[in-house]
Design an enzyme around this catalytic site. Sequence first.
Site: not given
Length: 381
Positions: A168-169
């Site tokens: 993620e991110g």
Amino acid sequence: MDRSLSRHLRRLTVATATACALAASGLLAAEASAGPSTGPAPKAAADHALVGYLHTSFANGSGYTRLADVPDSWDIIDLAFGEPTSATSGDIRFSLCPQTECPGVETKEEFKAAVKAKQAAGKKVLISIGGQNGQVQLTTTQARDTFVSSVSAIIDEYGLDGLDIDFEGHSLSLNADDTDFKNPKTPSIVNLISAVKTLKSKYGSGFTLTMAPETFFVQLGYQFYGTGKWGGQDPRAGAYLPVIHALRDDLTLLHVQDYNSGPIMGLDNQYHSMGGADFHIAMTDMLLTGFPVAGDTNNVFPALPPEKVAIGMPASVNAGNGHVSTAEVNKSLNCLTKGTDCGSYRTHGTWPGLRGLMTWSINWDRHNNGEFSKNFDAYFG
């Protein structure tokens, strides 16, 4: 996946490209009849699977659940999380939640015994890498090799069945010159693909591989891919597509997170938002139909077979933004597997072999009296 009770929705930082998406609509219409009929035959109902994440290394208000106490409803259990020592090291570490944070946590020996017991009962237990806090950027071949060796060490120590990729991110983003998802150039993406292929080769055909990207990294690719032809777009847009495509033959299951998401354009060229069956139907239809990337009808992301696709949903209102009632869950399943309860969105096929559901998380479901898993059991019998 969140460690906190909620987080701010990721804002879509790219400009609107409706014209490109509209140009793709003709292709979608042409492919509608062909898409659902391709791939292996649908699985029997008994092969539908329920996937859940188990808060193994931390607590966040839902209460600690020992692996041995995970209800039998769960077919794939993702241990959350293995995390890197630094974003670019590739060195993944995993440990059980400390006693001070998780009263009642089992010993390592008890945990390993529980893994074996779940496997004996026909379940799969995977190490999930990443999560909200675990940024992983394999920017070098050294990081790639360290990733392979460290993940292997975790799998071997605990006797696990495979790997879940929950990057993620800022874990995945595309370099400016990386414009073709079929031939990626960005080192962090090329190295991730290579690392996973190495792991699959090491452990053989029994290796279970799942992925849990956010919509920003997958379905948003219908409109935007990387920085775009003229630059200025978020380089993370659609960045999971080359990974999914390169590993589609090795992939056991893709369950995109249909939550913590901004509005996403579907194949009807309308924006769809979280909170009801419509969002899950539109987002899943994109995976099962395929779609032109960044509106380019000459660059189509091919449909995935339904037995490799599950729908990702939060288990309760506490688990993440985008929770829907069990009635809306069932509407989503009815539309995609039976062609009923579809509402205003028209799918491009009907897929009785849709693999099932994924949820964040097993802990939050238990905190919510098992509503999500009990509904799944009732629906599929």
